[in-house]
Design an enzyme around this catalytic site. Structure first.
Site, short mmCIF file in Angstrom:
data_model
loop_
_atom_site.label_atom_id
_atom_site.label_comp_id
_atom_site.label_asym_id
_atom_site.label_seq_id
_atom_site.Cartn_x
_atom_site.Cartn_y
_atom_site.Cartn_z
N SER A 22 0.97 -1.19 -0.37
CA SER A 22 -0.05 0.09 0.08
C SER A 22 1.17 1.41 0.00
O SER A 22 0.72 2.20 -0.93
CB SER A 22 -0.70 -0.17 1.13
N ARG A 26 1.19 4.33 -2.74
CA ARG A 26 1.14 4.89 -2.60
C ARG A 26 2.42 6.16 -2.49
O ARG A 26 2.47 7.31 -3.56
CB ARG A 26 0.51 5.97 -1.30
N GLY A 95 -5.11 -3.33 -8.16
CA GLY A 95 -6.98 -2.89 -8.12
C GLY A 95 -6.94 -1.32 -7.48
O GLY A 95 -7.37 -0.46 -7.69
N ARG A 123 -13.45 -7.05 -10.92
CA ARG A 123 -13.35 -6.52 -9.50
C ARG A 123 -14.55 -5.12 -9.72
O ARG A 123 -14.37 -4.57 -10.84
CB ARG A 123 -11.94 -6.30 -8.67
N GLN A 169 -8.66 2.04 -1.07
CA GLN A 169 -8.41 2.18 -2.48
C GLN A 169 -9.66 3.24 -3.45
O GLN A 169 -9.19 4.15 -3.39
CB GLN A 169 -8.50 1.33 -3.18
N ASP A 318 -6.91 -7.95 4.46
CA ASP A 318 -6.23 -8.90 3.59
C ASP A 318 -5.96 -10.37 4.69
O ASP A 318 -4.92 -10.57 4.14
CB ASP A 318 -4.91 -7.76 3.35
N LYS A 345 -12.45 -9.21 -3.90
CA LYS A 345 -11.39 -9.03 -4.04
C LYS A 345 -11.26 -9.59 -5.00
O LYS A 345 -10.89 -9.92 -5.84
CB LYS A 345 -10.42 -9.66 -1.97
N ARG A 349 -13.00 -14.65 -2.45
CA ARG A 349 -12.26 -15.28 -0.79
C ARG A 349 -12.79 -15.66 -0.06
O ARG A 349 -12.11 -17.41 1.05
CB ARG A 349 -11.10 -14.29 -0.08
N ARG A 391 -2.62 -14.32 -2.27
CA ARG A 391 -3.40 -14.61 -0.22
C ARG A 391 -3.56 -15.81 -0.45
O ARG A 391 -3.42 -16.62 0.82
CB ARG A 391 -3.76 -13.05 0.24
C1 S3P Z 1 -5.24 -1.20 -0.08
C2 S3P Z 1 -6.98 -1.33 0.50
C3 S3P Z 1 -7.34 -2.15 0.94
C4 S3P Z 1 -6.18 -3.70 0.20
C5 S3P Z 1 -6.24 -3.89 -0.44
C6 S3P Z 1 -4.80 -2.66 -0.68
C7 S3P Z 1 -4.96 0.38 -0.40
O1 S3P Z 1 -8.73 -2.60 0.12
O2 S3P Z 1 -7.58 -4.87 0.38
O3 S3P Z 1 -5.15 -5.03 -0.50
O4 S3P Z 1 -3.03 0.06 0.10
O5 S3P Z 1 -5.19 0.61 -0.35
P1 S3P Z 1 -10.02 -1.14 0.53
O6 S3P Z 1 -9.86 -0.45 -0.99
O7 S3P Z 1 -10.80 -2.75 0.14
O8 S3P Z 1 -9.56 -1.24 1.35
#
Ligand code: S3P
Length: 433
Positions: A22, A26, A95, A123, A169, A318, A345, A349, A391
């Protein structure tokens, strides 16, 4: 990534997990929008991170190769400096890349085609495109709620939005739209998803007000380049922690998972494991760009079942695969409530966890938004279908490392999405070398 040999039976094996996914995503995108050259050390170099770097390069950003152990240098183009991409932006399995791009490009006048692999194309994207449309962006759908999508960006209006799901996200995509479109964004989240974006923006001097679940972003003219040491990924660390708790191999004398990001919005699994009776200790080592870092020292532990509440799900979203695997070795019936997000996801999952646990002789059930797992001492034996989900592969590989287990994974290559050398590190936990 590196392991050091135990010097005696009481010294834990030390393993440093890969950089946080993450935070790497960013860092790459904010550095691309900054003025000047940013230097990112310890970045994740997995397939997902490479997907982000690849599409940013297509948008004209200079990014040095993502190689394990090397610093990544990103030459930012400023908030309005991205270029029209010469080809579709292919986000692979990521994603985060797709959703962050949708937000970033919502204010750019050029059209951009965004797509991904078969899993990513399934997704949901409307959770991002609906509020971005309220801001004034337009999207051409080619596959309903999924990808591919064509973004037709332009001047944006400020946004005041109640998010229907707690999703980092989505939150980040909307803040990126505010940042590149230079408009105010006010959000309310129904729960607290990971707050890396808020921490990074604040560390970069961007005014952001956070009060409980309310968030207010005020536009800025520019952001400056930065240096960052990316902490280890707690979600990758969770698999090593799980192996250590199960007392697999040399980890009987404990495992030190070093340099892990311990942002509280990511630590739900650690809190649940403590409730289950796991012996683990956090030893703080510092703070990097607003993110706390620690070593996590773990010892083999007998677990009792857990009851995970909907409110804590965003902080462990996660980690449900490894928690469910650990619950299959705990005393009693574990219940994970409010986990419907797991259906959207990298795979479904929720269903896949229940089906795979059953395939290994564990009593497990998935309902609309709940997973139940009944613990057993019977060695897990059977075939696991990962559906290419990294995962799921790693969680069941940990279970397959138990003495007496015979677990066949349908594939192992998917671990390259977030933890390319996972099987080497699992072997180090087993052998202590
Ligand atoms: C992420 C947020 C999570 C997580 C994903 C990474 C991120 O999803 O499951 O692996 O980096 O912002 P969400 O958008 O559902 O919180």
């Amino acid at each position: 990534m590196t392991a050091s040999r135990s010097v005696n039976a009481d010294t834990p094996v030390t393993i440093r997990p890969p950089g946080d996914k993450s935070i790497t995503h960013r860092a790459l995108i904010f550095a691309s929008l900054a003025n000047g050259a940013s230097r990112i050390r310890g970045a994740l170099t997995s397939l997902d991170a490479r997907s982000m770097a690849r599409v940013l390069r297509q948008l004209g950003v200079e990014i040095s190769p993502l190689k394990a152990g090397s610093e990544v240098v990103v030459t930012g183009r400023g908030l309005r400096g991205l270029r029209r991409p010469p080809a579709p932006l292919h986000c692979g399995n990521s994603g985060t890349t797709a959703r962050f791009l949708l937000g970033t490009l919502a204010s750019y006048r050029f059209p951009a085609w965004i797509t991904g692999d078969a899993s990513l194309r399934r997704r949901p994207m409307r959770r991002v495109t609906a509020p971005l449309s309220q801001m004034g962006a337009a999207f051409e759908e080619r596959n309903g709620d999924g990808l591919p999508l064509i973004v037709h960006g332009g001047p944006l209006r400020p946004l005041d939005y109640d998010m229907p799901v707690a999703a980092a996200q989505v939150k980040t995509a909307l803040l990126l739209a505010g940042l590149t479109g230079r408009v105010a964004v006010r959000l309310r989240e129904p729960g607290r998803s990971r707050d890396h974006t808020e921490r990074m923006l604040r560390a970069l001097g961007v005014p952001l007000d956070v009060t409980g679940e309310h968030l207010a972003f005020t536009p800025v003219d520019r952001i400056e380049a930065f240096d960052l040491d990316v902490p280890g990924d707690p979600s990758s660390a969770a698999f090593l922690i799980g192996a250590a708790i199960l007392g697999i191999g040399a980890s009987r004398c404990g495992v030190r998972v070093a340099g892990v990001g311990v942002n509280p919005t990511r630590l739900g699994a650690v809190r649940v494991l403590e409730r289950m009776g796991a012996r683990l200790a956090l030893e703080p080592t510092g703070v990097t760009l607003g993110e706390p870092v620690a070593d996590i020292v773990v010892h083999p532990s007998r677990l009792v079942a857990c009851d995970v509440t909907p409110g804590e799900v965003p902080s462990l979203i996660d980690e449900v695969p490894i928690l469910a695997v650990l619950a299959s070795r705990a005393d009693g019936e574990s219940v994970f409530r409010g986990v419907a997000e797991l259906r959207v996801k990298e795979s479904n999952r929720l269903e896949l966890l229940a089906a795979n646990l059953r395939a290994l002789g564990v009593t497990a059930e998935a309902s609309a938004d709940t997973l139940t797992v009944v613990g057993t001492d019977r060695p897990p034996r059977g075939r696991v279908e990962t559906e290419g989900d990294h995962r799921i592969a790693m969680a069941f590989a940990v279970l397959g490392a138990l003495p007496g287990a015979r677990v066949r994974l349908s594939e192992r290559a998917s671990v390259a999405v977030s933890y390319p050398w996972f099987f080497d590190d699992l072997r180090k936990v087993r052998s202590g070398a």
